[in-house]
Design a protein around this motif. Structure first.
Motif, PDB file in Angstrom:
ATOM      1  N   MET A   1      41.425 -50.089   2.634  1.00  0.00           N
ATOM      2  CA  MET A   1      42.226 -51.128   3.278  1.00  0.00           C
ATOM      3  C   MET A   1      43.705 -50.913   2.930  1.00  0.00           C
ATOM      4  N   GLU A   2      44.560 -51.029   3.938  1.00  0.00           N
ATOM      5  CA  GLU A   2      45.984 -50.824   3.724  1.00  0.00           C
ATOM      6  C   GLU A   2      46.567 -51.963   2.891  1.00  0.00           C
ATOM      7  N   LYS A   3      47.377 -51.613   1.908  1.00  0.00           N
ATOM      8  CA  LYS A   3      47.977 -52.598   1.029  1.00  0.00           C
ATOM      9  C   LYS A   3      49.018 -53.416   1.783  1.00  0.00           C
ATOM     10  N   LYS A   4      48.976 -54.726   1.606  1.00  0.00           N
ATOM     11  CA  LYS A   4      49.903 -55.629   2.274  1.00  0.00           C
ATOM     12  C   LYS A   4      51.318 -55.454   1.735  1.00  0.00           C
ATOM     13  N   GLU A   5      52.282 -55.427   2.637  1.00  0.00           N
ATOM     14  CA  GLU A   5      53.682 -55.301   2.248  1.00  0.00           C
ATOM     15  C   GLU A   5      54.166 -56.584   1.578  1.00  0.00           C
ATOM     16  N   ALA A   6      54.800 -56.443   0.415  1.00  0.00           N
ATOM     17  CA  ALA A   6      55.395 -57.584  -0.270  1.00  0.00           C
ATOM     18  C   ALA A   6      56.715 -57.940   0.407  1.00  0.00           C
ATOM     19  N   ARG A   7      56.993 -59.236   0.548  1.00  0.00           N
ATOM     20  CA  ARG A   7      58.167 -59.680   1.299  1.00  0.00           C
ATOM     21  C   ARG A   7      58.918 -60.775   0.562  1.00  0.00           C
ATOM     22  N   ILE A   8      60.229 -60.634   0.522  1.00  0.00           N
ATOM     23  CA  ILE A   8      61.117 -61.615  -0.095  1.00  0.00           C
ATOM     24  C   ILE A   8      62.071 -62.140   0.974  1.00  0.00           C
ATOM     25  N   LEU A   9      62.164 -63.456   1.113  1.00  0.00           N
ATOM     26  CA  LEU A   9      63.079 -64.068   2.085  1.00  0.00           C
ATOM     27  C   LEU A   9      64.344 -64.525   1.363  1.00  0.00           C
ATOM     28  N   VAL A  10      65.499 -64.136   1.917  1.00  0.00           N
ATOM     29  CA  VAL A  10      66.781 -64.495   1.315  1.00  0.00           C
ATOM     30  C   VAL A  10      67.676 -65.155   2.367  1.00  0.00           C
ATOM     31  N   PRO A  11      67.894 -66.469   2.290  1.00  0.00           N
ATOM     32  CA  PRO A  11      68.838 -67.122   3.203  1.00  0.00           C
ATOM     33  C   PRO A  11      70.267 -66.663   2.903  1.00  0.00           C
ATOM     34  N   VAL A  12      71.032 -66.362   3.944  1.00  0.00           N
ATOM     35  CA  VAL A  12      72.388 -65.836   3.767  1.00  0.00           C
ATOM     36  C   VAL A  12      73.343 -66.578   4.688  1.00  0.00           C
ATOM     37  N   ASP A  13      74.418 -67.136   4.105  1.00  0.00           N
ATOM     38  CA  ASP A  13      75.454 -67.756   4.928  1.00  0.00           C
ATOM     39  C   ASP A  13      76.811 -67.084   4.691  1.00  0.00           C
ATOM     40  N   PHE A  14      76.769 -65.912   4.033  1.00  0.00           N
ATOM     41  CA  PHE A  14      77.944 -65.084   3.751  1.00  0.00           C
ATOM     42  C   PHE A  14      78.884 -65.734   2.728  1.00  0.00           C
ATOM     43  N   SER A  15      78.399 -66.723   1.993  1.00  0.00           N
ATOM     44  CA  SER A  15      79.175 -67.298   0.901  1.00  0.00           C
ATOM     45  C   SER A  15      78.952 -66.471  -0.359  1.00  0.00           C
TER      46      SER A  15
END
Length: 292
Positions: A1-15
């Motif tokens: 079984m293919e390993k699931k990609e780990a994902r990180i969400l980063v909100p960005v407002d350019f501050s």
């Protein structure tokens, strides 16, 4: 079984605050192999978006996507992690939580304001709301407080039922980053029963962490009046890299949290703070050997 990609969400407002969040996410991704999703939320019903036609909006979104990647690449060193961009319309906090669910993120990393600027910077309250409502771990980091390494993890303990889960998450994280855990309990009372329970818990935690192959140091301290001040002194004394706290989703507990010690830690800690909702572990690390 293919390993699931780990994902990180980063909100960005350019501050500067969100730039700090990107940098912290990069440090985590470099260790975990996670892909970073850079999220920018727009309000099409507000200027300048409401003055643009469809083509102009399309071009502007493309420019934002390019700017997101450029900012992330400038903050990367050596081999940068994989980046994806998301530019969508919506309310900030609701959109962050929704996008985290849509991409099946394992972690949200957010820049936040210093305690001194919290009344002036709305991102401070937004970061706190996301930390209390997300069903995945959330790292909040103030400007200038990102950690390049996570060698020293501070784990404040109490007598709540969520403590065991928090310890498990700390062990998972420490295995990935080869960290040392500093478990500490504070008490404002010298009642033999309370003190005995806290010290007994520290011994149990120490045994559990050592059996997992992680180095740990425990400490018990009394405090009079200001628990936050004593705790932050402890964090600085240990030259820590990360603090782990537990948050809750039940409305009545969220109201307590928003005015509690945990809120003060998020706003005041001189290091990143990892907030964990007490259900499930740090999913980005669960594939590590020995953590099943």
């Amino acid at each position: 079984m293919e390993k699931k990609e780990a994902r990180i969400l980063v909100p960005v407002d350019f501050s500067e605050q969100s730039k700090e969040g990107i940098y912290q996410a990069i440090q985590i991704a470099n260790e975990t192999g996670a892909r970073i999703y850079l999220l920018h939320v727009i309000r099409i019903n507000l200027p300048p978006w409401n003055f643009m036609d469809d083509k102009e909006r399309e071009n502007q979104i493309l420019s934002i996507e390019q700017a997101l990647v450029k900012e992330a690449e400038e903050l990367s060193q050596d081999t940068p992690p994989e980046f994806s961009t998301i530019v969508v319309e919506g309310k900030l906090c609701d959109t962050i939580l929704d996008q985290a669910a849509q991409i099946d993120a394992e972690l949200i990393v957010m820049g936040t304001s210093t305690a001194e600027n919290i009344k002036k910077k709305i991102i401070g309250s937004n970061a706190l709301r996301v930390a209390t409502e997300a069903d995945i771990p959330v790292v909040t980091v103030k400007n200038g407080c990102a950690s390049k390494n996570l060698d020293k993890i501070i784990l404040p303990l109490d007598l709540t039922k969520e403590t065991r889960e928090k310890v498990t998450d700390a062990v998972h994280l420490a295995k990935r980053f080869h960290s040392k855990i500093y478990a500490v309990s504070f008490s404002s009372t010298r009642d033999d029963g309370v003190v005995g329970h806290l010290k007994g818990q520290l011994r149990q935690v120490s045994d559990f962490v050592e059996k997992a192959g992680i180095e740990i140091e425990t400490d018990f301290r009394f405090y009079d009046g200001n628990r936050r001040k004593k705790f932050l002194e402890y964090v600085q004394d240990k030259d820590a890299d990360l603090v782990i706290i537990t948050t809750h989703q039940q409305p009545e507990i969220v109201r307590f949290f928003m005015g509690s010690f945990a809120k003060e830690v998020v706003h005041s800690a001189p290091v990143p703070v990892l907030s964990i909702v007490p259900k499930g572990t740090f999913k980005v690390l669960t594939s590590m050997p020995g953590t099943d």
